[in-house]
Design an enzyme around this catalytic site. Structure first.
Site, short mmCIF file in Angstrom:
data_model
loop_
_atom_site.label_atom_id
_atom_site.label_comp_id
_atom_site.label_asym_id
_atom_site.label_seq_id
_atom_site.Cartn_x
_atom_site.Cartn_y
_atom_site.Cartn_z
N PRO A 2 46.35 33.96 42.81
CA PRO A 2 45.90 34.36 41.42
C PRO A 2 45.39 33.53 40.39
CG PRO A 2 48.55 33.00 42.79
CD PRO A 2 47.17 32.66 43.59
N GLU A 3 45.26 34.05 39.61
CA GLU A 3 44.61 33.73 38.51
C GLU A 3 45.49 33.00 36.61
OE1 GLU A 3 40.17 33.56 37.86
OE2 GLU A 3 40.06 34.23 39.35
#
Ligand SMILES: [Zn+2]
Length: 283
Positions: A2-3
């Site tokens: 996840p960013e």
């Protein structure tokens, strides 16, 4: 992995279940994830109200009325799932416990928030709220790309004299918080900057152009995540991963999307990570 936009989507999805709500009980099913959990974590997360859910870089910060803040990092494979129907938004009944459900929050409104992480690169910690920004994971992080201290003059100064490629500079969390491989590739494409260009070799004007572009790339992704939240509420209750459409990321060998270009997107490896770019549009 996840960013920032995914983490922001998780935060948004947790708000109706957790913000302003008392945690009646927390189940802690193992001794730690990437690092050991803090002492007595389950007790310290029982009978306390979540006053605010914030985000710093890729960390979710839940301020508690006990004066402590719960820090959550999703790592590589961490997932947060909301079940129960506290506000008529989450249509999910509580699922059967799964193998990697490491921490489960039982909320006073009937919601249940489950942190599942098969690879256990995630992290949780508890720290005094007043000292949250000084936590070892947060202390050296640069400005938030969507915040006021990230601006043109800041970025020009931060990149001055840097011999490293612009791609590496934008991935450096001390320069700007929360940017990962995907959104740096996308931002450099929109800016027409080749990822191998040395940061210091770029004109002031081109560096300045990156600031609104980075905000736009992240903003678009957060908007896409927001619309996907509605689907998650109807589907599995799992937050944070949504369908993206990228211009260059993951599109090696496919035609560039710039009008009239038609060159093929190229992939190179920089510092062990893939960079995707158009050799004609990005100079
Ligand atoms: Zn192109």
């Amino acid at each position: 992995m996840p960013e920032l936009p995914e983490v922001e989507t998780v935060r948004s999805g947790l708000i109706p279940a957790m913000e302003g709500v008392v945690i009646t009980r927390t189940d802690v099913n193992r001794a730690g994830l990437r690092w050991p959990f803090p002492d007595r974590m389950a007790e310290r997360l029982t009978g306390v109200r979540v006053t605010t859910l914030r985000r710093r870089s890729k960390y979710i910060l839940a301020d508690l009325d006990s004066g402590e803040t719960l820090l959550v990092h999703l790592g590589m494979s961490g997932r947060m799932t909301v079940s129960g129907d506290p506000l008529g938004v989450f249509a999910h009944t509580h699922p059967m416990p799964e193998k990697h459900d490491h921490v489960v929050f039982h909320m006073e409104n009937g919601a249940r928030v489950t942190f599942n992480d098969p690879r256990r690169f995630g992290a949780m910690d508890l720290l005094p709220t007043a000292e949250a920004e000084a936590h070892k994971l947060l202390a050296s992080i640069g400005p938030e790309p969507l915040g006021n201290s990230f601006h043109e003059a800041y970025l020009v100064a931060a990149l001055k004299g840097r011999a490293m490629p612009i791609k590496s500079a934008l991935l450096d969390q001390k320069i700007v918080a929360g940017l990962g491989n995907i959104y740096v590739c996308e931002a450099l494409f929109r800016a027409g900057i080749n990822p191998t260009r040395k940061a210091a070799s770029l004109s002031k004007r081109r560096i300045e152009s990156l600031v609104p572009i980075i905000r736009e790339v992240l903003g678009d992704a957060i908007a896409a995540g927001g619309s996907s939240l509605k689907d998650f509420r109807q589907a599995s209750g799992e937050l944070g991963y949504f369908q993206h459409s990228f211009d260059v990321y993951g599109r090696e060998g496919e035609p560039c999307r710039s009008e009239g270009c038609g060159k093929l997107v190229r992939r190179i490896v920089q510092s062990g990570r893939s960079s995707f770019y158009c050799p004609a549009c990005q100079r």
